[in-house]
Design a protein around this motif. Structure first.
Motif, PDB file in Angstrom:
ATOM      1  N   LEU A  78      33.685  41.199  59.470  1.00  0.00           N
ATOM      2  CA  LEU A  78      35.093  40.618  58.829  1.00  0.00           C
ATOM      3  C   LEU A  78      34.704  39.470  58.240  1.00  0.00           C
ATOM      4  CD1 LEU A  78      37.337  41.867  61.714  1.00  0.00           C
ATOM      5  CD2 LEU A  78      37.059  42.960  59.386  1.00  0.00           C
ATOM      6  N   LEU A  79      33.946  38.448  58.961  1.00  0.00           N
ATOM      7  CA  LEU A  79      33.867  37.066  58.287  1.00  0.00           C
ATOM      8  C   LEU A  79      32.920  37.186  56.941  1.00  0.00           C
ATOM      9  CD1 LEU A  79      33.164  34.886  61.092  1.00  0.00           C
ATOM     10  CD2 LEU A  79      35.071  35.047  59.902  1.00  0.00           C
ATOM     11  N   THR A  80      31.917  38.133  56.981  1.00  0.00           N
ATOM     12  CA  THR A  80      31.121  38.259  55.640  1.00  0.00           C
ATOM     13  C   THR A  80      31.949  38.871  54.830  1.00  0.00           C
ATOM     14  OG1 THR A  80      29.206  38.832  57.105  1.00  0.00           O
ATOM     15  CG2 THR A  80      29.030  39.496  54.869  1.00  0.00           C
ATOM     16  N   ALA A  81      32.765  39.919  54.896  1.00  0.00           N
ATOM     17  CA  ALA A  81      33.611  40.441  53.838  1.00  0.00           C
ATOM     18  C   ALA A  81      34.656  39.353  53.569  1.00  0.00           C
ATOM     19  CB  ALA A  81      34.523  41.494  54.447  1.00  0.00           C
ATOM     20  N   LYS A  82      35.041  38.529  54.268  1.00  0.00           N
ATOM     21  CA  LYS A  82      35.879  37.414  53.794  1.00  0.00           C
ATOM     22  C   LYS A  82      35.443  36.557  53.023  1.00  0.00           C
ATOM     23  CE  LYS A  82      39.986  35.459  53.993  1.00  0.00           C
ATOM     24  NZ  LYS A  82      41.216  35.915  53.174  1.00  0.00           N
ATOM     25  N   GLU A  83      33.991  36.217  53.170  1.00  0.00           N
ATOM     26  CA  GLU A  83      33.317  35.300  52.411  1.00  0.00           C
ATOM     27  C   GLU A  83      33.040  35.736  51.076  1.00  0.00           C
ATOM     28  OE1 GLU A  83      28.968  32.847  52.849  1.00  0.00           O
ATOM     29  OE2 GLU A  83      29.583  34.064  54.637  1.00  0.00           O
ATOM     30  N   GLU A  84      32.682  37.001  51.133  1.00  0.00           N
ATOM     31  CA  GLU A  84      32.356  37.478  49.727  1.00  0.00           C
ATOM     32  C   GLU A  84      33.670  37.315  48.929  1.00  0.00           C
ATOM     33  OE1 GLU A  84      30.850  41.397  50.581  1.00  0.00           O
ATOM     34  OE2 GLU A  84      28.770  40.521  51.259  1.00  0.00           O
ATOM     35  N   GLN A  85      34.856  38.030  49.448  1.00  0.00           N
ATOM     36  CA  GLN A  85      35.930  37.880  48.687  1.00  0.00           C
ATOM     37  C   GLN A  85      36.323  36.345  48.313  1.00  0.00           C
ATOM     38  OE1 GLN A  85      39.420  39.266  51.060  1.00  0.00           O
ATOM     39  NE2 GLN A  85      41.174  39.055  49.420  1.00  0.00           N
ATOM     40  N   LEU A  86      36.147  35.527  49.040  1.00  0.00           N
ATOM     41  CA  LEU A  86      36.181  34.011  48.557  1.00  0.00           C
ATOM     42  C   LEU A  86      35.346  33.450  47.441  1.00  0.00           C
ATOM     43  CD1 LEU A  86      37.011  32.437  52.183  1.00  0.00           C
ATOM     44  CD2 LEU A  86      38.656  33.042  50.550  1.00  0.00           C
ATOM     45  N   ARG A  87      34.002  34.007  47.856  1.00  0.00           N
ATOM     46  CA  ARG A  87      33.089  33.661  46.721  1.00  0.00           C
ATOM     47  C   ARG A  87      33.605  34.204  45.223  1.00  0.00           C
ATOM     48  NH1 ARG A  87      28.549  31.239  48.263  1.00  0.00           N
ATOM     49  NH2 ARG A  87      28.083  31.431  50.585  1.00  0.00           N
ATOM     50  N   ALA A  88      33.905  35.665  45.512  1.00  0.00           N
ATOM     51  CA  ALA A  88      34.524  36.309  44.184  1.00  0.00           C
ATOM     52  C   ALA A  88      35.579  35.569  43.595  1.00  0.00           C
ATOM     53  CB  ALA A  88      34.833  37.753  44.369  1.00  0.00           C
ATOM     54  N   GLU A  89      36.573  35.233  44.271  1.00  0.00           N
ATOM     55  CA  GLU A  89      37.642  34.377  44.060  1.00  0.00           C
ATOM     56  C   GLU A  89      37.468  32.952  43.361  1.00  0.00           C
ATOM     57  OE1 GLU A  89      40.488  34.126  47.092  1.00  0.00           O
ATOM     58  OE2 GLU A  89      40.993  36.093  47.081  1.00  0.00           O
ATOM     59  N   THR A  90      36.496  32.345  43.985  1.00  0.00           N
ATOM     60  CA  THR A  90      35.717  31.192  43.545  1.00  0.00           C
ATOM     61  C   THR A  90      35.164  31.162  42.065  1.00  0.00           C
ATOM     62  OG1 THR A  90      35.598  30.309  45.890  1.00  0.00           O
ATOM     63  CG2 THR A  90      34.297  29.063  44.081  1.00  0.00           C
ATOM     64  N   ASP A  91      34.294  32.333  41.908  1.00  0.00           N
ATOM     65  CA  ASP A  91      33.780  32.465  40.819  1.00  0.00           C
ATOM     66  C   ASP A  91      34.760  32.798  39.740  1.00  0.00           C
ATOM     67  OD1 ASP A  91      31.270  32.084  41.837  1.00  0.00           O
ATOM     68  OD2 ASP A  91      30.907  34.304  42.112  1.00  0.00           O
ATOM     69  N   SER A  92      35.846  33.422  39.955  1.00  0.00           N
ATOM     70  CA  SER A  92      36.821  33.821  38.953  1.00  0.00           C
ATOM     71  C   SER A  92      37.512  32.696  38.663  1.00  0.00           C
ATOM     72  CB  SER A  92      38.023  34.929  39.677  1.00  0.00           C
ATOM     73  OG  SER A  92      38.980  35.213  38.626  1.00  0.00           O
ATOM     74  N   ARG A  93      38.076  31.794  39.538  1.00  0.00           N
ATOM     75  CA  ARG A  93      38.701  30.622  39.236  1.00  0.00           C
ATOM     76  C   ARG A  93      37.946  29.808  38.525  1.00  0.00           C
ATOM     77  NH1 ARG A  93      42.360  29.675  44.689  1.00  0.00           N
ATOM     78  NH2 ARG A  93      43.457  31.692  44.602  1.00  0.00           N
ATOM     79  N   ARG A  94      36.561  29.695  38.650  1.00  0.00           N
ATOM     80  CA  ARG A  94      35.598  28.782  37.911  1.00  0.00           C
ATOM     81  C   ARG A  94      35.436  29.382  36.287  1.00  0.00           C
ATOM     82  NH1 ARG A  94      30.638  28.174  42.003  1.00  0.00           N
ATOM     83  NH2 ARG A  94      31.548  26.473  43.436  1.00  0.00           N
ATOM     84  N   ALA A  95      35.515  30.779  36.205  1.00  0.00           N
ATOM     85  CA  ALA A  95      35.470  31.019  34.811  1.00  0.00           C
ATOM     86  C   ALA A  95      36.736  30.868  34.137  1.00  0.00           C
ATOM     87  CB  ALA A  95      35.336  32.591  34.887  1.00  0.00           C
ATOM     88  N   ALA A  96      37.879  30.987  35.067  1.00  0.00           N
ATOM     89  CA  ALA A  96      39.148  30.590  34.302  1.00  0.00           C
ATOM     90  C   ALA A  96      39.194  29.063  34.057  1.00  0.00           C
ATOM     91  CB  ALA A  96      40.205  30.757  35.234  1.00  0.00           C
ATOM     92  N   VAL A  97      38.652  28.268  34.851  1.00  0.00           N
ATOM     93  CA  VAL A  97      38.679  26.788  34.465  1.00  0.00           C
ATOM     94  C   VAL A  97      37.705  26.527  33.172  1.00  0.00           C
ATOM     95  CG1 VAL A  97      37.772  24.441  35.092  1.00  0.00           C
ATOM     96  CG2 VAL A  97      38.949  25.884  36.794  1.00  0.00           C
ATOM     97  N   GLU A  98      36.559  27.222  33.206  1.00  0.00           N
ATOM     98  CA  GLU A  98      35.655  27.116  31.997  1.00  0.00           C
ATOM     99  C   GLU A  98      36.460  27.617  30.557  1.00  0.00           C
ATOM    100  OE1 GLU A  98      32.830  25.640  31.710  1.00  0.00           O
ATOM    101  OE2 GLU A  98      33.085  25.176  33.730  1.00  0.00           O
ATOM    102  N   SER A  99      37.186  28.772  30.839  1.00  0.00           N
ATOM    103  CA  SER A  99      38.094  29.210  29.700  1.00  0.00           C
ATOM    104  C   SER A  99      39.142  28.341  29.244  1.00  0.00           C
ATOM    105  CB  SER A  99      38.613  30.650  30.228  1.00  0.00           C
ATOM    106  OG  SER A  99      39.416  31.147  29.087  1.00  0.00           O
ATOM    107  N   ALA A 100      39.823  27.704  30.189  1.00  0.00           N
ATOM    108  CA  ALA A 100      40.777  26.689  30.028  1.00  0.00           C
ATOM    109  C   ALA A 100      40.044  25.539  29.138  1.00  0.00           C
ATOM    110  CB  ALA A 100      41.528  26.074  31.215  1.00  0.00           C
ATOM    111  N   LYS A 101      38.986  24.926  29.667  1.00  0.00           N
ATOM    112  CA  LYS A 101      38.328  23.952  28.894  1.00  0.00           C
ATOM    113  C   LYS A 101      37.925  24.095  27.496  1.00  0.00           C
ATOM    114  CE  LYS A 101      36.208  21.764  33.106  1.00  0.00           C
ATOM    115  NZ  LYS A 101      34.844  21.399  33.759  1.00  0.00           N
ATOM    116  N   ILE A 102      37.517  25.588  27.407  1.00  0.00           N
ATOM    117  CA  ILE A 102      37.258  25.753  26.015  1.00  0.00           C
ATOM    118  C   ILE A 102      38.487  25.947  25.278  1.00  0.00           C
ATOM    119  CG2 ILE A 102      36.405  27.710  24.692  1.00  0.00           C
ATOM    120  CD1 ILE A 102      34.354  28.521  26.991  1.00  0.00           C
ATOM    121  N   ALA A 103      39.524  26.515  25.695  1.00  0.00           N
ATOM    122  CA  ALA A 103      40.766  26.600  24.830  1.00  0.00           C
ATOM    123  C   ALA A 103      41.411  24.938  24.827  1.00  0.00           C
ATOM    124  CB  ALA A 103      41.862  27.280  25.878  1.00  0.00           C
TER     125      ALA A 103
END
Length: 205
Positions: free
Chosen positions: A105-130
């Motif tokens: 369960l913890l591994t699945a949660k960790e993977e989910q959090l990592r995916a969310e973190t990567d998504s938010r980092r991509a959103a930040v980079e997109s916002a910086k470009i914009a």
């Protein structure tokens, strides 16, 4: 330990059967010899010898029976220890299963959090470009000669926003391709303007 205890008990029980038979035979022999002694057929010494032999057989039988009881008690103790060990093993297995499930369960949660973190980092980079697109930088220093857009107006690529006049004056000269052979950046140049025929200016390529 339990297996060794059971084997020892089986051996002791087999030995007790022989000792009981010997003791019974010795007891019967005493009765027979007591009858013979009463009829004066044997001596008192022989009767006493048989009594001593029977008593020794009885003592040995009691000793072996005591050893058997001790072995049985020891076997019971080892069996109880075995049951406790099995119960502890089952409890440990249950703990391991629960720990593995929790880890998954913890591994699945960790993977989910990592995916969310990567998504938010991509959103930040997109916002910086914009955000970078909101600032239009002039290629050189100069002055705004005319403005072609109003505040709040959306512009796209290729739209003329302002007309820029550089601080350093420059002249656009059109040469033929055959005239460019010996022209190099930095070469001195003399500039003449038809509107001022009597004046000339020094410059460089």
């Amino acid at each position: 330990g339990v297996g060794a205890g059971e084997s020892s008990i089986h051996t002791a029980e087999a030995g007790l059967k022989g000792l009981r038979a010997q003791f019974e035979n010795a007891s019967q022999e005493i009765e027979r010899q007591q009858g013979l002694y009463a009829s004066k057929a044997i001596t008192l010494q022989k009767l006493q010898g048989q009594l001593a032999q029977t008593a020794a057989a009885g003592a040995l039988l009691e000793s072996r029976e005591s050893d058997l009881k001790s072995a049985q008690a020891q076997l019971q103790g080892r069996s109880a220890e075995l049951q406790r060990a099995r119960a502890g093993l089952e409890s440990s297995r249950a703990d391991v299963t629960a720990a593995i499930s929790s880890r998954r369960l913890l591994t699945a949660k960790e993977e989910q959090l990592r995916a969310e973190t990567d998504s938010r980092r991509a959103a930040v980079e997109s916002a910086k470009i914009a955000l970078g697109y909101t600032t239009i930088v002039a290629p050189v220093n100069g002055y705004v000669a005319s403005r072609n857009v109003l505040p709040g107006q959306m512009v796209g690529p290729g739209t003329t926003v302002v007309s820029l006049v550089e601080q350093e004056p420059w002249v656009l000269a059109n040469f033929k391709e055959t005239q460019l052979t010996h022209i190099r950046p930095g070469d001195p140049a003399e500039i003449k303007v038809d509107a001022f025929p009597s004046r000339s200016w020094k410059g460089h390529v």
